[in-house]
Design a protein around this motif. Structure first.
Motif, PDB file in Angstrom:
ATOM      1  N   VAL A  28       0.856  -1.188   0.000  1.00  0.00           N
ATOM      2  CA  VAL A  28       0.000   0.000   0.000  1.00  0.00           C
ATOM      3  C   VAL A  28       0.894   1.240   0.000  1.00  0.00           C
ATOM      4  N   PRO A  29       0.731   2.156  -0.954  1.00  0.00           N
ATOM      5  CA  PRO A  29       1.577   3.349  -0.994  1.00  0.00           C
ATOM      6  C   PRO A  29       1.437   4.180   0.284  1.00  0.00           C
ATOM      7  N   VAL A  30       2.565   4.585   0.855  1.00  0.00           N
ATOM      8  CA  VAL A  30       2.561   5.343   2.103  1.00  0.00           C
ATOM      9  C   VAL A  30       3.770   6.260   2.131  1.00  0.00           C
ATOM     10  N   GLN A  31       3.591   7.420   2.725  1.00  0.00           N
ATOM     11  CA  GLN A  31       4.687   8.363   2.902  1.00  0.00           C
ATOM     12  C   GLN A  31       4.578   8.965   4.301  1.00  0.00           C
ATOM     13  N   LEU A  32       5.694   9.514   4.790  1.00  0.00           N
ATOM     14  CA  LEU A  32       5.771   9.963   6.177  1.00  0.00           C
ATOM     15  C   LEU A  32       6.135  11.433   6.276  1.00  0.00           C
ATOM     16  N   VAL A  33       5.602  12.076   7.298  1.00  0.00           N
ATOM     17  CA  VAL A  33       5.985  13.448   7.657  1.00  0.00           C
ATOM     18  C   VAL A  33       6.175  13.460   9.171  1.00  0.00           C
ATOM     19  N   ASP A  34       7.277  14.047   9.629  1.00  0.00           N
ATOM     20  CA  ASP A  34       7.546  14.067  11.066  1.00  0.00           C
ATOM     21  C   ASP A  34       8.234  15.370  11.448  1.00  0.00           C
ATOM     22  N   ALA A  35       8.140  15.725  12.728  1.00  0.00           N
ATOM     23  CA  ALA A  35       8.699  16.985  13.199  1.00  0.00           C
ATOM     24  C   ALA A  35      10.087  16.849  13.804  1.00  0.00           C
ATOM     25  N   ASP A  36      10.584  15.613  13.946  1.00  0.00           N
ATOM     26  CA  ASP A  36      11.874  15.380  14.590  1.00  0.00           C
ATOM     27  C   ASP A  36      12.961  15.236  13.523  1.00  0.00           C
ATOM     28  N   PRO A  37      13.858  16.223  13.389  1.00  0.00           N
ATOM     29  CA  PRO A  37      14.864  16.170  12.316  1.00  0.00           C
ATOM     30  C   PRO A  37      15.752  14.933  12.391  1.00  0.00           C
ATOM     31  N   GLU A  38      16.123  14.506  13.603  1.00  0.00           N
ATOM     32  CA  GLU A  38      16.995  13.348  13.751  1.00  0.00           C
ATOM     33  C   GLU A  38      16.282  12.070  13.311  1.00  0.00           C
ATOM     34  N   HIS A  39      15.007  11.962  13.666  1.00  0.00           N
ATOM     35  CA  HIS A  39      14.207  10.799  13.275  1.00  0.00           C
ATOM     36  C   HIS A  39      14.047  10.752  11.757  1.00  0.00           C
ATOM     37  N   VAL A  40      13.758  11.910  11.152  1.00  0.00           N
ATOM     38  CA  VAL A  40      13.605  11.993   9.701  1.00  0.00           C
ATOM     39  C   VAL A  40      14.909  11.601   8.999  1.00  0.00           C
ATOM     40  N   ALA A  41      16.025  12.118   9.503  1.00  0.00           N
ATOM     41  CA  ALA A  41      17.326  11.814   8.890  1.00  0.00           C
ATOM     42  C   ALA A  41      17.627  10.324   8.954  1.00  0.00           C
ATOM     43  N   ALA A  42      17.298   9.690  10.085  1.00  0.00           N
ATOM     44  CA  ALA A  42      17.560   8.260  10.238  1.00  0.00           C
ATOM     45  C   ALA A  42      16.694   7.438   9.288  1.00  0.00           C
ATOM     46  N   ILE A  43      15.446   7.841   9.116  1.00  0.00           N
ATOM     47  CA  ILE A  43      14.551   7.117   8.202  1.00  0.00           C
ATOM     48  C   ILE A  43      15.025   7.280   6.764  1.00  0.00           C
ATOM     49  N   ARG A  44      15.460   8.481   6.400  1.00  0.00           N
ATOM     50  CA  ARG A  44      15.987   8.695   5.043  1.00  0.00           C
ATOM     51  C   ARG A  44      17.208   7.818   4.780  1.00  0.00           C
ATOM     52  N   ALA A  45      18.045   7.680   5.790  1.00  0.00           N
ATOM     53  CA  ALA A  45      19.285   6.929   5.609  1.00  0.00           C
ATOM     54  C   ALA A  45      19.069   5.419   5.631  1.00  0.00           C
ATOM     55  N   ASP A  46      18.251   4.951   6.560  1.00  0.00           N
ATOM     56  CA  ASP A  46      18.165   3.504   6.804  1.00  0.00           C
ATOM     57  C   ASP A  46      16.756   2.938   6.771  1.00  0.00           C
ATOM     58  N   GLY A  47      15.742   3.757   6.447  1.00  0.00           N
ATOM     59  CA  GLY A  47      14.369   3.296   6.463  1.00  0.00           C
ATOM     60  C   GLY A  47      13.798   3.269   7.879  1.00  0.00           C
ATOM     61  N   VAL A  48      12.514   2.942   7.961  1.00  0.00           N
ATOM     62  CA  VAL A  48      11.897   2.710   9.275  1.00  0.00           C
ATOM     63  C   VAL A  48      12.224   1.276   9.661  1.00  0.00           C
ATOM     64  N   ARG A  49      12.828   1.104  10.811  1.00  0.00           N
ATOM     65  CA  ARG A  49      13.229  -0.225  11.278  1.00  0.00           C
ATOM     66  C   ARG A  49      12.291  -0.647  12.406  1.00  0.00           C
ATOM     67  N   LEU A  50      11.501  -1.676  12.155  1.00  0.00           N
ATOM     68  CA  LEU A  50      10.545  -2.181  13.140  1.00  0.00           C
ATOM     69  C   LEU A  50      11.079  -3.487  13.714  1.00  0.00           C
ATOM     70  N   ARG A  51      11.411  -3.460  14.988  1.00  0.00           N
ATOM     71  CA  ARG A  51      11.939  -4.643  15.654  1.00  0.00           C
ATOM     72  C   ARG A  51      10.781  -5.433  16.264  1.00  0.00           C
ATOM     73  N   ALA A 138      15.093   4.471  19.264  1.00  0.00           N
ATOM     74  CA  ALA A 138      16.213   5.216  18.697  1.00  0.00           C
ATOM     75  C   ALA A 138      15.694   5.893  17.441  1.00  0.00           C
ATOM     76  N   PRO A 139      16.373   6.929  16.953  1.00  0.00           N
ATOM     77  CA  PRO A 139      15.906   7.562  15.722  1.00  0.00           C
ATOM     78  C   PRO A 139      15.743   6.539  14.598  1.00  0.00           C
ATOM     79  N   GLY A 140      14.546   6.484  14.031  1.00  0.00           N
ATOM     80  CA  GLY A 140      14.262   5.561  12.938  1.00  0.00           C
ATOM     81  C   GLY A 140      13.962   4.143  13.367  1.00  0.00           C
ATOM     82  N   VAL A 141      13.968   3.865  14.672  1.00  0.00           N
ATOM     83  CA  VAL A 141      13.805   2.491  15.161  1.00  0.00           C
ATOM     84  C   VAL A 141      12.605   2.398  16.095  1.00  0.00           C
ATOM     85  N   VAL A 142      11.690   1.487  15.782  1.00  0.00           N
ATOM     86  CA  VAL A 142      10.504   1.256  16.601  1.00  0.00           C
ATOM     87  C   VAL A 142      10.539  -0.166  17.135  1.00  0.00           C
TER      88      VAL A 142
END
Length: 342
Positions: A28-51, A138-142
């Motif tokens: 399903v097509p999805v995109q993200l918007v967030d207010a935390d610059p560090e979190h956004v940077a981590a997602i751009r670099a490594d994706g959203v990581r769901l443990r 952690a930034p980008g990690v759930v």
């Protein structure tokens, strides 16, 4: 062939990040918007990581910061998953970008639909109940804590095709219920949430603290449910929480049995501390508690239903937010307040 309009998840934290990964896994097509610059940077670099218990799942999803000049100018369906404190600002950001056929679903904790509707209109607001066990670690990690529950409906009343479509799109995550009584789930969550919030006053596991402070916990839930009942809202059960056991007039044996089940269930969960506890002890930030329970207190005042325990709970949370030490005596101290409401 026209590309399907993506869901835009505003708030890529525990709820938003988890659902984004599952939507992406389902194609399903999805995109993200967030207010935390560090979190956004981590997602751009490594994706959203769901443990998860089954391992780590990574979703590489387009992401923007709220202030990015190239953030999407037009939004279709929006899944709003910010903290309640950020709802007004987020809805103000969404409103001028929302397409004529766009809509906003409140996938948040608390009662936020009225705030959203002020910006986008009642008919474009989807009411939702979300009970999801996850934390941003952690930034980008759930960190996923196991499957929860979800209910969807229309804030204007009833249900709709878009509720069913969203439920279907979330099939990789689970099976949301489509119902005209989402409010019943939300008020049940506030009642159960009052217990979990009280556990944030001490540094121990939720199951342990609820078990050791049963009278206080039952009384807090009863206050919230009394306000719901006075509004004509029928509280709905979810997970291991059975609201009828804590409703006004329920007998002590029924409440005790329900607490037995609740404590046993919480003890099996991988997430042992509440998000409120984590906000205070780990992230050192203000919680959503005052905003969550203000509508309970205000409704109680207007309907003549006393909520002294809830008031005292909010005051204690604010004290701990401001630097007072966590201590189980703070939970025990609520006994006098809940006793005053009987």
């Amino acid at each position: 062939m026209t590309e399907p309009t993506p869901y835009t998840i505003v708030g890529a934290g525990a709820i938003g990040g988890t659902l984004a990964v599952h939507l992406d896994a389902a194609g399903v097509p999805v995109q993200l918007v967030d207010a935390d610059p560090e979190h956004v940077a981590a997602i751009r670099a490594d994706g959203v990581r769901l443990r998860t218990a089954q391992g780590e799942r990574v979703a590489r999803i387009p992401v923007w910061h709220l202030d990015d000049a190239d953030a999407p100018a037009t939004l279709g369906p929006v899944l709003l998953a910010v903290k309640a404190l950020a709802t007004d600002a987020a809805a103000a950001w969404i409103a001028p970008r929302l397409a004529p056929d766009g809509w906003v679903a409140s996938l948040q904790n608390g009662l936020n639909e009225a705030t959203i509707a002020r910006h986008v209109g009642t008919d474009r607001t989807v009411i939702a109940f979300v009970d999801l066990f996850a934390d941003v670690v952690a930034p980008g990690v759930v960190q996923d804590g196991g499957l929860g529950a979800m209910a969807l409906g229309e804030y204007a009343g009833g249900t709709s095709a878009r509720n069913h479509a969203l439920a279907a799109d979330l099939h990789h995550w689970g099976t949301p219920v489509v119902t005209d009584n989402v409010a019943g789930f939300l008020w049940s969550k506030l009642a159960f949430g009052a217990m979990l919030t009280a556990t944030a006053l001490a540094d121990d596991d939720m199951s342990v603290l609820i078990d050791r402070n049963r009278d206080v916990m039952a009384a807090l839930a009863r206050e919230v449910l009394a306000v719901a009942e006075a509004q004509g809202i029928v509280a709905e059960p979810f997970d291991a929480f059975e609201p009828s056991a804590f409703a006004p007039g329920a007998d002590a044996a029924t409440a005790a049995a329900a607490l037995d089940g609740l404590v046993a269930w919480l003890a099996t969960q991988s997430k042992t501390r509440s998000g409120i506890w984590r906000d205070i002890a780990v992230r050192h930030r203000k919680t959503e508690v005052p905003l969550h329970y203000r509508p309970v207190v205000e409704a109680g005042e207007s309907l003549g239903v006393p909520t002294p325990g809830v008031r005292a709970l909010v005051a204690e949370i604010i004290a701990v937010e401001d630097g007072a030490p966590m201590d189980e005596d703070r939970i025990r101290g609520l006994v006098a307040a809940v006793g005053a409401g009987r």
